[in-house]
Design an enzyme around this catalytic site. Structure first.
Site, PDB file in Angstrom:
ATOM      1  N   TYR A  46      -4.828   3.820  -1.034  1.00 47.80           N
ATOM      2  CA  TYR A  46      -4.999   2.951   0.134  1.00 47.80           C
ATOM      3  C   TYR A  46      -4.900   1.479  -0.268  1.00 47.80           C
ATOM      4  O   TYR A  46      -4.242   0.681   0.420  1.00 47.80           O
ATOM      5  CB  TYR A  46      -6.357   3.252   0.761  1.00 47.80           C
ATOM      6  N   LYS A  96      -2.082  -1.139   1.109  1.00 43.02           N
ATOM      7  CA  LYS A  96      -2.465  -2.344   1.834  1.00 43.02           C
ATOM      8  C   LYS A  96      -2.036  -3.604   1.088  1.00 43.02           C
ATOM      9  O   LYS A  96      -1.671  -4.615   1.714  1.00 43.02           O
ATOM     10  CB  LYS A  96      -3.974  -2.353   2.081  1.00 43.02           C
TER      11      LYS A  96
END
Length: 249
Positions: free
Chosen positions: A157, A161
């Site tokens: 993640y 991002k």
């Protein structure tokens, strides 16, 4: 609500069926934009579209699965009449598949990167040419403070991002000459269904780590997105708006 008006603009929000995406869609509609609501859940999208229309907004549901990025372009070519020219794009859709790095398998890694980063690439690529022809556009990518600071158990993640931030900065340079701005909102810990499931003790401990001593609300993020979508932000591009209550400074 006289400032940040978006009358005459059409916005497309991915991940609009719940949480931050839903809040951004509601706020954009309240400021006058027409809305294309994108997510996998057709029922939730239709309910939100109907609600926005009931308050004199213009909105359509357009189900789309970003897990199939190769099909995104064709699906977006099927936007209904009156909603084909997208002025404002909010890439918000995302998933998590948390695990300590040494236990993370390739499927967990690839799925998070595919939806959170490649999905944003596919949607942006499909819509950017229209913005270039019309010489006006706002692209807003929803990243996270973990893309800036990292987080244990979220290597996939965090990488996705952080990738969104790099993508945004590159596109900001490429598209500026066509009057298209590209910016990022990077939320910290926000009150959503996910954080509401935290035990009370864990939530209080989390709040202690945030200088403002509270979790954010989805409206905090939506307000930042509306500003970046507006004419008032016409001289802002390549920027990462950190909405974390001071968690990352």
């Amino acid at each position: 609500m006289s400032d940040f008006r978006l009358d005459g603009r059409t916005a497309l929000v991915t991940g609009a069926s719940q949480g931050i995406g839903e809040a951004i869609a509601r706020r954009l509609s309240a400021h006058g934009a027409r809305l294309v609501l994108v997510a996998r859940s057709e029922d939730k999208l239709e309910a939100l579209a109907e609600e926005l229309r009931s308050t004199n907004g213009e909105a359509v549901a357009h189900p789309l699965d970003l897990a199939r990025p190769e099909a995104v372009g064709d699906r977006l070519a099927e936007l209904p009449e009156g909603f084909t020219e997208i002025d404002i794009l909010v890439n918000n859709a995302g998933i998590t598949a948390d695990s300590l790095f040494v236990r993370m398998n390739l499927e967990q890694w690839e799925r998070v990167l595919e939806i959170n980063l490649t999905g944003a690439f596919a949607v942006t690529r499909a819509l950017a040419r229209g913005m270039m022809r019309r010489r006006w556009g706002r692209i807003i990518n929803v990243s996270s403070v973990v893309g800036l600071m990292g987080n244990a158990g979220q290597a996939n993640y965090s990488a996705a991002k952080a990738g969104l931030i790099g993508l945004s900065k590159a596109l900001a340079r490429e598209l500026a000459s066509r009057n298209i701005t590209v910016n990022v909102v990077a939320p910290g810990y926000i009150r959503t269904a996910m954080t509401e499931d935290l035990p009370e003790a864990a939530r209080k401990e989390l709040e202690k780590s945030i200088p403002l001593h509270r979790l954010g609300n989805v409206e905090d993020v939506a307000a930042g997105a509306v500003f970046l979508a507006s004419e008032e932000a016409s001289y802002v591009t390549g920027h990462v708006l950190n909405i974390s209550g001071g968690l990352y400074i």
